[in-house]
Design a protein around this motif. Structure first.
Motif, mmCIF file in Angstrom:
data_model
loop_
_atom_site.group_PDB
_atom_site.id
_atom_site.type_symbol
_atom_site.label_atom_id
_atom_site.label_comp_id
_atom_site.label_asym_id
_atom_site.label_seq_id
_atom_site.Cartn_x
_atom_site.Cartn_y
_atom_site.Cartn_z
ATOM 1 N N VAL A 295 0.863 -1.184 0.000
ATOM 2 C CA VAL A 295 0.000 0.000 0.000
ATOM 3 C C VAL A 295 0.898 1.232 0.000
ATOM 4 O O VAL A 295 1.821 1.335 0.811
ATOM 5 C CB VAL A 295 -0.927 0.016 1.231
ATOM 6 N N THR A 296 0.637 2.156 -0.923
ATOM 7 C CA THR A 296 1.415 3.390 -0.998
ATOM 8 C C THR A 296 0.733 4.477 -0.162
ATOM 9 O O THR A 296 -0.412 4.838 -0.422
ATOM 10 C CB THR A 296 1.559 3.873 -2.449
ATOM 11 N N VAL A 297 1.454 4.964 0.841
ATOM 12 C CA VAL A 297 0.988 6.045 1.694
ATOM 13 C C VAL A 297 1.707 7.316 1.255
ATOM 14 O O VAL A 297 2.937 7.327 1.143
ATOM 15 C CB VAL A 297 1.268 5.746 3.177
ATOM 16 N N ALA A 298 0.952 8.370 0.967
ATOM 17 C CA ALA A 298 1.547 9.613 0.462
ATOM 18 C C ALA A 298 1.035 10.808 1.251
ATOM 19 O O ALA A 298 -0.102 10.832 1.716
ATOM 20 C CB ALA A 298 1.234 9.789 -1.024
ATOM 21 N N LEU A 299 1.894 11.804 1.368
ATOM 22 C CA LEU A 299 1.603 13.037 2.098
ATOM 23 C C LEU A 299 2.001 14.211 1.213
ATOM 24 O O LEU A 299 3.141 14.316 0.776
ATOM 25 C CB LEU A 299 2.399 13.058 3.407
ATOM 26 N N THR A 300 1.043 15.090 0.895
ATOM 27 C CA THR A 300 1.307 16.278 0.089
ATOM 28 C C THR A 300 0.602 17.475 0.703
ATOM 29 O O THR A 300 -0.262 17.326 1.571
ATOM 30 C CB THR A 300 0.808 16.100 -1.366
ATOM 31 N N GLY A 301 0.949 18.655 0.226
ATOM 32 C CA GLY A 301 0.225 19.843 0.634
ATOM 33 C C GLY A 301 -1.160 19.850 0.024
ATOM 34 O O GLY A 301 -1.358 19.400 -1.115
ATOM 35 N N TYR A 302 -2.137 20.325 0.768
ATOM 36 C CA TYR A 302 -3.512 20.358 0.276
ATOM 37 C C TYR A 302 -3.646 21.400 -0.827
ATOM 38 O O TYR A 302 -3.273 22.562 -0.658
ATOM 39 C CB TYR A 302 -4.480 20.670 1.420
ATOM 40 N N ASP A 303 -4.183 20.986 -1.966
ATOM 41 C CA ASP A 303 -4.389 21.857 -3.122
ATOM 42 C C ASP A 303 -5.890 21.957 -3.372
ATOM 43 O O ASP A 303 -6.494 21.007 -3.876
ATOM 44 C CB ASP A 303 -3.669 21.265 -4.338
ATOM 45 N N PRO A 304 -6.531 23.084 -3.025
ATOM 46 C CA PRO A 304 -7.993 23.181 -3.188
ATOM 47 C C PRO A 304 -8.452 22.934 -4.616
ATOM 48 O O PRO A 304 -9.466 22.268 -4.834
ATOM 49 C CB PRO A 304 -8.299 24.628 -2.746
ATOM 50 N N ALA A 305 -7.710 23.448 -5.605
ATOM 51 C CA ALA A 305 -8.116 23.260 -7.001
ATOM 52 C C ALA A 305 -8.029 21.796 -7.386
ATOM 53 O O ALA A 305 -8.930 21.259 -8.052
ATOM 54 C CB ALA A 305 -7.240 24.110 -7.915
ATOM 55 N N ALA A 306 -6.955 21.112 -6.975
ATOM 56 C CA ALA A 306 -6.812 19.693 -7.292
ATOM 57 C C ALA A 306 -7.863 18.861 -6.569
ATOM 58 O O ALA A 306 -8.380 17.881 -7.125
ATOM 59 C CB ALA A 306 -5.407 19.213 -6.923
ATOM 60 N N ALA A 307 -8.188 19.237 -5.331
ATOM 61 C CA ALA A 307 -9.212 18.516 -4.580
ATOM 62 C C ALA A 307 -10.574 18.654 -5.255
ATOM 63 O O ALA A 307 -11.335 17.684 -5.359
ATOM 64 C CB ALA A 307 -9.274 19.027 -3.144
#
Length: 433
Positions: A295-307
């Motif tokens: 399972v790949t666990v990833a952490l990124t900055g929240y991007d409202p447009a991408a969300a």
């Protein structure tokens, strides 16, 4: 003299007087009407409520029951829905802007739904729908984390039962069974979160644009930790549908912050739109299917447009009609229209249609080849007015909705493992003169 307990009296009062709020737009126009969970707006402030608030939800014809509540200060809130009989409720929480800040199916135990969230002051809309679009009667409860829970999952939320005794060597992050993840996979051992693997070699603040990730089986690495040196809004994901991961975020001290299961198919995602403060945080994973799969666990900055784009792709939120998102225009709807659609993975096909007269709109999504279609109908400002998956005894879908002159948006998705060809059949009926 007959005595009635305070908790029963409070629950009866909330259910008996949960009248619909006056018709207006709530949660950024995503909700046209709903019922205040406390019977009225003043009694629906969960921050100051002396007890939980509760309603009886009746869901028919693929529609949703909407419970309205507010917070007068930052509050840890528990939202729950427990079906009666064979009912299987699904819950979704929208903030005042209409953004989805939480959703769940089955975390309450059995078919019950539960989510615990740290929320900021404002008004919120909790939508309860039926998982299989069958008629649903459910108890809906909204309360603080210190108040009595409705579901088994709510009673156990925030309790870390993971055995943190490490009897194995740290897992090599190089996975030969999957393509290497595109994000930074730097990890180190740490004493944080009961000896969890650390995402990143220190604070992850500078890595958020590119992201940091790791790929391991959940059985070998059930918990990760990460550190922030300043406040940040984050997106956290756990991906491999064959493992069906559940992702839970807590503080290092074990304070429950958020949980998700099945955000995108069977993958999990948490959007922390409210910035997390500097500190160390724990990511706990559970596999509902196969815990030995990577399972790949990833952490990124929240991007409202991408969300927002991700929600459009999933067909759960209507895109704007400004040309920024691809929408097929069907024009004015005649008496009967048939349209074929070739699906591509899990991405929704969007259609706009014009209705010129008040009447009934009947929409069917039929699998020409092997498929499992899902349809959602929205008005021109993005309010969902119809939803269905698996109408009748098969996997095809059907919506019957009363419509008025105007523009409507239809999302067509497929939740099978294939990319099938689907057929949309739309029929319009007008009242007899």
């Amino acid at each position: 003299m007959t005595l009635i307990s305070r908790s029963i009296l409070g629950s009866v009062a909330a259910c008996a007087f949960a009248l619909p709020a006056a018709a207006q737009d709530y949660c950024g126009g995503q909700v046209a009407s709903g019922a205040w969970i406390g019977g009225n707006e003043a009694n629906s402030d969960i921050t100051s409520a002396d007890d939980y608030r509760e309603q009886l939800a009746l869901v028919l014809l693929g529609n949703a029951h909407v419970s309205l509540f507010s917070l007068s200060a930052p509050t840890d809130v528990r939202i729950e829905a427990q079906g009666r009989g064979t009912g299987d409720p699904v819950i979704e929480l929208l903030d005042g802007s209409g953004a989805v800040v939480g959703s769940d199916d089955d975390s309450g135990g059995g078919t019950s739904s539960m989510a615990m969230l740290s929320l900021q002051p404002g008004q919120y809309c909790m939508r309860t729908t039926s998982y299989d679009s069958a008629p649903l009667t459910a108890t809906v409860r909204i309360g603080r984390s210190d108040q009595e829970a409705l579901t088994e999952g709510g009673m156990n939320a925030g309790v870390d039962t993971t055995d943190t005794t490490d009897t194995t060597e740290p897992t090599d992050n190089t996975d030969t069974t999957m393509d290497p993840p595109p994000l930074d996979t730097a990890m180190t051992d740490t004493d944080a979160c009961g000896g969890a693997m650390m995402l990143g070699s220190g604070p992850v603040d500078a890595m958020l644009d590119a992201g940091v990730s790791a790929t391991n089986s959940i059985n070998s690495v059930p918990t990760y930790a990460f550190e922030l040196s300043s406040s940040a809004s984050l997106t956290l994901t756990a991906e491999n549908e064959d493992a069906d991961p559940v992702l839970t975020l807590t503080s290092e001290a074990g304070e429950y912050l958020a949980e998700n299961d099945d955000y995108d198919g069977l993958n999990s995602r948490i959007d922390m739109t409210t910035p997390l403060q500097a500190g160390t945080y724990c990511l706990q994973l559970e596999a509902l299917s196969d815990g030995d799969l990577p399972v790949t666990v990833a952490l990124t900055g929240y991007d409202p447009a991408a969300a927002a784009m991700a929600l459009y792709d999933q067909g759960e939120v209507a895109p704007p009609l400004d040309g920024s998102y691809p929408i097929t225009e069907l024009g004015a709807l005649a008496g009967r229209t048939v349209t074929d659609a070739q699906m591509s993975g899990d991405t929704a096909n969007w259609y706009s249609l014009e209705v010129t007269q008040t009447g009934l709109l009947l929409i069917e999504a039929i699998a020409v080849s092997n498929g499992d279609p899902v349809i959602r109908l929205f008005d021109d400002v993005g309010r969902e007015i119809g939803y269905n998956d698996d109408y009748g005894q098969g996997l095809d879908s059907q919506i019957a909705a009363r419509v008025f002159p105007g523009t409507y948006l239809l999302a067509l998705t497929d939740i099978s493992d294939s990319s099938p060809r689907l057929r949309l059949v739309m029929e319009r009926y007008v009242p007899a003169q």
